[in-house]
Design a protein around this motif. Structure first.
Motif, PDB file in Angstrom:
ATOM      1  N   ALA A 118       1.160  -1.496  -0.267  1.00 23.58           N
ATOM      2  CA  ALA A 118      -0.302   0.368   0.242  1.00 23.58           C
ATOM      3  C   ALA A 118       1.231   1.553   0.105  1.00 23.58           C
ATOM      4  N   ARG A 119       1.935   1.159   1.058  1.00 22.90           N
ATOM      5  CA  ARG A 119       2.608   2.499   0.928  1.00 22.90           C
ATOM      6  C   ARG A 119       3.219   2.857  -0.764  1.00 22.90           C
ATOM      7  N   ALA A 120       4.345   1.461  -0.676  1.00 18.66           N
ATOM      8  CA  ALA A 120       4.679   1.377  -2.271  1.00 18.66           C
ATOM      9  C   ALA A 120       3.586   2.054  -3.278  1.00 18.66           C
ATOM     10  N   VAL A 121       2.775   1.869  -3.874  1.00 15.91           N
ATOM     11  CA  VAL A 121       2.104   2.066  -4.519  1.00 15.91           C
ATOM     12  C   VAL A 121       1.555   3.645  -4.673  1.00 15.91           C
ATOM     13  N   ASP A 122       1.517   4.023  -3.021  1.00 18.19           N
ATOM     14  CA  ASP A 122       0.648   5.215  -2.598  1.00 18.19           C
ATOM     15  C   ASP A 122       2.195   6.285  -2.923  1.00 18.19           C
ATOM     16  N   ALA A 123       2.755   5.856  -2.616  1.00 22.27           N
ATOM     17  CA  ALA A 123       4.432   6.330  -3.426  1.00 22.27           C
ATOM     18  C   ALA A 123       5.059   6.340  -4.782  1.00 22.27           C
ATOM     19  N   GLU A 124       3.940   5.318  -5.485  1.00 19.52           N
ATOM     20  CA  GLU A 124       4.885   4.938  -7.286  1.00 19.52           C
ATOM     21  C   GLU A 124       5.937   5.108  -7.125  1.00 19.52           C
ATOM     22  N   ASP A 125       6.348   4.341  -5.842  1.00 22.39           N
ATOM     23  CA  ASP A 125       7.996   4.168  -6.109  1.00 22.39           C
ATOM     24  C   ASP A 125       8.196   2.012  -6.088  1.00 22.39           C
ATOM     25  N   ALA A 126       8.193   2.882  -7.872  1.00 18.60           N
ATOM     26  CA  ALA A 126       8.872   1.656  -9.142  1.00 18.60           C
ATOM     27  C   ALA A 126       9.656   0.468  -8.784  1.00 18.60           C
ATOM     28  N   ASP A 127      10.456   1.176  -7.987  1.00 20.15           N
ATOM     29  CA  ASP A 127      11.342   0.499  -7.367  1.00 20.15           C
ATOM     30  C   ASP A 127      11.262  -0.773  -6.431  1.00 20.15           C
ATOM     31  N   ARG A 128      10.344  -0.544  -5.522  1.00 19.79           N
ATOM     32  CA  ARG A 128       9.829  -0.876  -4.122  1.00 19.79           C
ATOM     33  C   ARG A 128       8.596  -1.812  -5.504  1.00 19.79           C
ATOM     34  N   ILE A 129       7.510  -1.070  -5.891  1.00 18.27           N
ATOM     35  CA  ILE A 129       6.822  -2.426  -6.048  1.00 18.27           C
ATOM     36  C   ILE A 129       7.591  -3.508  -7.093  1.00 18.27           C
ATOM     37  N   ALA A 130       8.321  -3.131  -7.625  1.00 13.74           N
ATOM     38  CA  ALA A 130       9.303  -4.377  -8.568  1.00 13.74           C
ATOM     39  C   ALA A 130       9.585  -5.456  -7.083  1.00 13.74           C
ATOM     40  N   GLN A 131       9.971  -4.641  -6.533  1.00 16.25           N
ATOM     41  CA  GLN A 131      10.336  -6.366  -5.155  1.00 16.25           C
ATOM     42  C   GLN A 131       9.300  -6.419  -4.964  1.00 16.25           C
ATOM     43  N   LEU A 132       8.881  -5.794  -4.221  1.00 16.34           N
ATOM     44  CA  LEU A 132       7.477  -6.347  -3.481  1.00 16.34           C
ATOM     45  C   LEU A 132       6.482  -7.997  -4.029  1.00 16.34           C
ATOM     46  N   LEU A 133       6.661  -7.293  -5.920  1.00 20.10           N
ATOM     47  CA  LEU A 133       5.760  -8.336  -6.587  1.00 20.10           C
ATOM     48  C   LEU A 133       6.981  -9.466  -6.847  1.00 20.10           C
ATOM     49  N   ASP A 134       7.971  -9.194  -6.748  1.00 21.76           N
ATOM     50  CA  ASP A 134       9.289 -10.875  -5.944  1.00 21.76           C
ATOM     51  C   ASP A 134       8.849 -11.197  -5.022  1.00 21.76           C
ATOM     52  N   VAL A 135       8.225 -10.635  -3.763  1.00 25.88           N
ATOM     53  CA  VAL A 135       8.466 -10.953  -2.412  1.00 25.88           C
ATOM     54  C   VAL A 135       6.733 -11.828  -2.532  1.00 25.88           C
ATOM     55  N   SER A 136       5.630 -11.434  -2.987  1.00 24.88           N
ATOM     56  CA  SER A 136       4.656 -11.767  -2.950  1.00 24.88           C
ATOM     57  C   SER A 136       4.550 -13.216  -3.500  1.00 24.88           C
ATOM     58  N   TYR A 137       5.896 -13.254  -4.674  1.00 24.76           N
ATOM     59  CA  TYR A 137       5.396 -14.580  -5.150  1.00 24.76           C
ATOM     60  C   TYR A 137       6.047 -16.080  -4.119  1.00 24.76           C
ATOM     61  N   ASP A 138       7.328 -15.314  -3.077  1.00 20.78           N
ATOM     62  CA  ASP A 138       8.105 -15.925  -2.430  1.00 20.78           C
ATOM     63  C   ASP A 138       6.808 -16.073  -0.967  1.00 20.78           C
ATOM     64  N   LEU A 139       6.300 -15.333  -0.811  1.00 23.95           N
ATOM     65  CA  LEU A 139       5.535 -15.469   0.520  1.00 23.95           C
ATOM     66  C   LEU A 139       4.909 -16.466  -0.432  1.00 23.95           C
ATOM     67  N   GLU A 140       3.654 -16.883  -1.248  1.00 28.36           N
ATOM     68  CA  GLU A 140       3.430 -17.520  -1.278  1.00 28.36           C
ATOM     69  C   GLU A 140       4.012 -19.309  -1.334  1.00 28.36           C
ATOM     70  N   THR A 141       4.523 -19.062  -1.588  1.00 27.79           N
ATOM     71  CA  THR A 141       5.873 -20.619  -1.803  1.00 27.79           C
ATOM     72  C   THR A 141       6.384 -20.572  -0.543  1.00 27.79           C
ATOM     73  N   TRP A 142       6.625 -20.001  -0.230  1.00 26.02           N
ATOM     74  CA  TRP A 142       7.470 -20.088   1.867  1.00 26.02           C
ATOM     75  C   TRP A 142       6.056 -20.563   2.574  1.00 26.02           C
ATOM     76  N   GLY A 143       4.687 -19.337   2.083  1.00 28.41           N
ATOM     77  CA  GLY A 143       4.139 -19.683   3.583  1.00 28.41           C
ATOM     78  C   GLY A 143       2.979 -20.296   3.121  1.00 28.41           C
ATOM     79  N   GLY A 144       2.418 -20.688   1.638  1.00 29.90           N
ATOM     80  CA  GLY A 144       1.255 -21.484   1.596  1.00 29.90           C
ATOM     81  C   GLY A 144      -0.132 -20.119   1.904  1.00 29.90           C
ATOM     82  N   THR A 145      -0.094 -18.678   1.250  1.00 31.43           N
ATOM     83  CA  THR A 145      -0.823 -18.207   1.440  1.00 31.43           C
ATOM     84  C   THR A 145      -1.155 -17.666   0.471  1.00 31.43           C
ATOM     85  N   ASP A 146      -1.990 -16.864   0.577  1.00 30.32           N
ATOM     86  CA  ASP A 146      -2.588 -16.290  -1.168  1.00 30.32           C
ATOM     87  C   ASP A 146      -2.463 -14.696  -1.169  1.00 30.32           C
TER      88      ASP A 146
END
Length: 162
Positions: A118-146
């Motif tokens: 939410a913070r990255a989107v509000d700040a239009e922080d393209a680098d953080r958005i890209a990083q968090l996209l990667d984290v989202s995939y890792d979190l789903e694999t690691w945590g079994g969450t959607d």
């Protein structure tokens, strides 16, 4: 001097040796590693490295009702890699082995991802958005969450702000 580790993966491995550690315990472990490696630690560098590992999801902080201090455990992006000499830390330090509640770890990481996104989107922080996209995939694999809803929001923000 510097801390005796180079990456978040190494910090995650040190925490993982014990299951989870407090920040103070991790700092002590890093000081012990530095001593074993014949160097000294810089408190500022150690603190910055731990902060970066948390910010970048190598470590996840989880609170507990029975503790005053949060525990740090290996996070969703970590590939724990022990730094030289770390295998001796459980024999040297008086840190209890812990078995952190996996559900609480995943929930803490997911809450952070949602807030960070939410913070990255509000700040239009393209680098953080890209990083968090990667984290989202890792979190789903690691945590079994959607977290596909978070990923859609990040994807949309990335596409609309490039």
């Amino acid at each position: 001097m510097s801390i005796p580790t180079d990456t978040g993966d190494e910090l995650a491995a040190v925490a993982d040796l014990f299951g989870a550690v407090t920040r103070a315990e991790l700092e002590r472990a890093l000081a012990e590693l530095a001593f074993k490696q014949g160097s000294e630690t810089d408190d500022g560098a150690v603190s910055a490295a731990i902060d970066a590992a948390i910010e970048n999801y190598y470590l996840v902080a989880v609170d507990g009702a029975e503790r005053e201090e949060a525990l740090l455990a290996a996070g969703p992006v970590a590939f724990p890699t022990l730094p030289d000499g770390a295998e001796d830390l459980p024999h040297i330090l008086d840190i209890p082995d812990r078995d952190p509640d996996r559900t609480a770890l995943v929930a803490a990481a997911e809450r952070r991802l949602r807030a960070d996104a939410a913070r990255a989107v509000d700040a239009e922080d393209a680098d953080r958005i890209a990083q968090l996209l990667d984290v989202s995939y890792d979190l789903e694999t690691w945590g079994g969450t959607d977290v596909s809803d978070v990923r859609r929001r990040l994807d949309d923000a990335r596409e609309n702000h490039n």
